[in-house]
Design a protein around this motif. Structure first.
Motif, PDB file in Angstrom:
ATOM      1  N   GLU A   1       0.828  -1.201   0.000  1.00  0.00           N
ATOM      2  CA  GLU A   1       0.000   0.000   0.000  1.00  0.00           C
ATOM      3  C   GLU A   1       0.864   1.253   0.000  1.00  0.00           C
ATOM      4  O   GLU A   1       1.968   1.260   0.541  1.00  0.00           O
ATOM      5  CB  GLU A   1      -0.914   0.007   1.226  1.00  0.00           C
TER       6      GLU A   1
ATOM      7  N   THR B   1       0.359   5.873  -0.167  1.00  0.00           N
ATOM      8  CA  THR B   1      -0.521   7.039  -0.214  1.00  0.00           C
ATOM      9  C   THR B   1      -0.183   7.850  -1.452  1.00  0.00           C
ATOM     10  O   THR B   1       0.961   8.277  -1.628  1.00  0.00           O
ATOM     11  CB  THR B   1      -0.346   7.913   1.040  1.00  0.00           C
TER      12      THR B   1
ATOM     13  N   SER C   1      -0.629  11.194  -3.475  1.00  0.00           N
ATOM     14  CA  SER C   1      -1.002  12.598  -3.302  1.00  0.00           C
ATOM     15  C   SER C   1      -1.095  13.275  -4.659  1.00  0.00           C
ATOM     16  O   SER C   1      -0.216  13.114  -5.509  1.00  0.00           O
ATOM     17  CB  SER C   1       0.033  13.325  -2.439  1.00  0.00           C
TER      18      SER C   1
ATOM     19  N   ALA D   1      -5.390  13.038  -1.144  1.00  0.00           N
ATOM     20  CA  ALA D   1      -4.585  11.850  -0.865  1.00  0.00           C
ATOM     21  C   ALA D   1      -5.510  10.664  -0.677  1.00  0.00           C
ATOM     22  O   ALA D   1      -6.627  10.807  -0.168  1.00  0.00           O
ATOM     23  CB  ALA D   1      -3.717  12.055   0.379  1.00  0.00           C
ATOM     24  N   ARG D   2      -5.053   9.493  -1.106  1.00  0.00           N
ATOM     25  CA  ARG D   2      -5.808   8.270  -0.920  1.00  0.00           C
ATOM     26  C   ARG D   2      -4.839   7.088  -0.920  1.00  0.00           C
ATOM     27  O   ARG D   2      -3.711   7.184  -1.410  1.00  0.00           O
ATOM     28  CB  ARG D   2      -6.884   8.075  -1.994  1.00  0.00           C
ATOM     29  N   THR D   3      -5.292   5.967  -0.355  1.00  0.00           N
ATOM     30  CA  THR D   3      -4.464   4.766  -0.298  1.00  0.00           C
ATOM     31  C   THR D   3      -4.670   3.933  -1.555  1.00  0.00           C
ATOM     32  O   THR D   3      -5.805   3.679  -1.962  1.00  0.00           O
ATOM     33  CB  THR D   3      -4.809   3.923   0.940  1.00  0.00           C
ATOM     34  N   CYS D   4      -3.574   3.533  -2.177  1.00  0.00           N
ATOM     35  CA  CYS D   4      -3.620   2.697  -3.379  1.00  0.00           C
ATOM     36  C   CYS D   4      -2.740   1.466  -3.165  1.00  0.00           C
ATOM     37  O   CYS D   4      -1.970   1.395  -2.210  1.00  0.00           O
ATOM     38  CB  CYS D   4      -3.130   3.478  -4.597  1.00  0.00           C
TER      39      CYS D   4
ATOM     40  N   ARG E   1       9.486   8.069  -0.513  1.00  0.00           N
ATOM     41  CA  ARG E   1       8.625   9.077  -1.135  1.00  0.00           C
ATOM     42  C   ARG E   1       9.051   9.191  -2.594  1.00  0.00           C
ATOM     43  O   ARG E   1      10.182   9.584  -2.894  1.00  0.00           O
ATOM     44  CB  ARG E   1       8.755  10.420  -0.420  1.00  0.00           C
TER      45      ARG E   1
END
Length: 328
Positions: free
Chosen positions: A25, A27, A29, A56-59, A180
């Motif tokens: 997983e 995040t 952005s 932002a979301r979890t992928c 990141r």
């Protein structure tokens, strides 16, 4: 055949950390363009108003492009292995998601987004930057109204393209490292090999891919099966479970449940076994992140944390990265 350019210096370690995660997983952005109403209501001055809002979301990371870890139950036709590899990250998504618009880079001149008319006789007087942006978008596309421009944007989002700046943040808990990844995201749709936009994306991604061998080297001179972007998209679809494939036949994400569902065959809880299911494949997208910078923070030793910044400096067929260790 000449030797391929070297892999990115962070690639092997990053992949090993992905493999150490129970679920890969991250995040994602992005930036979402503010509506004219939001820009007007939040601040009295358009110059002070935020033109974009962070999202932002979890992928789930689906590995590196051209290096798909094939599910044993995947019965999709596969590309020949050993031909290409890359340092490009992938994830899958639904074309109807709100984030799709955020993955497209706008070519509108910045002045249209921050300008504001001051001449009382000017038709732009009192309009916030976003309204001017919409008018500029309409003019660039040969349209006359914002409504027509929005329709054109919706058509664009059905195909391949993208190019927006994104950041993907991973936390690999077992090794204690945060990654990141900063770069640009490109959307791969069914038109990837048939439309001008799709072919442009193919050319761009291939410029950051490494050809390891020729098809003749892999299969012999009698059988030459070239590597195909369209085939790789189908392989990503086949790598999903039937239930996950069925999610691309769900009602439109974000639509109020009180409204009727528009579209034939849309419902929750479906399972798709047909790799060419027309509804699911129309909504299925592979997104490729082309990194231009990485930030690796190793926090495994609390008394001696370390951090490295990787910056892509390659070009013209090279794959060169600058690595600098910095204070964490």
């Amino acid at each position: 055949m000449s030797s391929p350019p070297p892999a990115a210096p962070w690639r092997n370690l990053f992949v090993s950390h992905l493999e150490s995660m129970e679920s890969p997983e991250f995040t994602l952005s992005t930036l979402r363009r503010a509506s004219a109403a939001n820009a007007r209501d939040r601040r009295p001055s358009v110059l002070a108003a935020p033109l974009y809002f962070p999202r932002a979301r979890t992928c789930i990371c689906r590995g590196l492009w051209a290096d798909l870890a094939v599910n044993p139950k995947n019965d999709a036709p596969l590309n020949p292995s050993g031909l290409w590899e890359s340092d490009l990250l992938t994830f899958t998504t639904d074309a109807r998601m709100e984030k799709m618009e955020e993955l497209w880079e706008s070519g509108i001149d910045l002045d249209l987004r921050v300008g504001r008319g001051t001449d009382p006789s000017s038709p732009t007087t009192g309009k916030v930057g976003e309204e001017l942006w919409e008018e500029g978008l309409a003019r660039m596309k040969g349209k006359t109204t914002t409504e027509e421009a929005v329709k054109s944007t919706k058509e664009k989002l059905k195909g391949s393209g993208g190019g927006a700046t994104v950041e993907a943040v991973f936390w690999a808990g077992k090794p204690g490292v945060q990654w990141r990844v900063r770069g640009r995201a490109y959307v791969l749709a069914p038109d990837i090999e048939s439309s001008p936009e799709g072919r442009e994306v193919v050319a761009l991604l291939k410029s950051r891919m490494r050809r390891l061998a020729s098809s003749a080297d892999v299969h012999g001179t009698k059988e030459k099966k070239e590597w195909s972007f369209a085939r790789e998209i189908t392989a990503h679809f086949g790598n999903l479970s039937p239930a996950m494939r069925g999610s691309f036949r769900n009602p439109p994400p974000g639509r109020p449940v009180s409204l009727p569902v528009e579209g034939e065959g849309l419902a929750l809880g479906q399972k798709v076994t047909d790799l060419e299911d027309p509804v699911a494949r129309a909504n299925f997208r592979v997104v490729v992140i082309v990194p231009d910078g990485l930030d690796q923070a190793d926090l495994s030793d609390p008394e001696h944390p370390r951090r490295w910044i990787y910056t892509y400096v390659g070009g013209r067929g090279r794959n060169e990265w600058e690595t600098v260790e910095v204070w964490p």
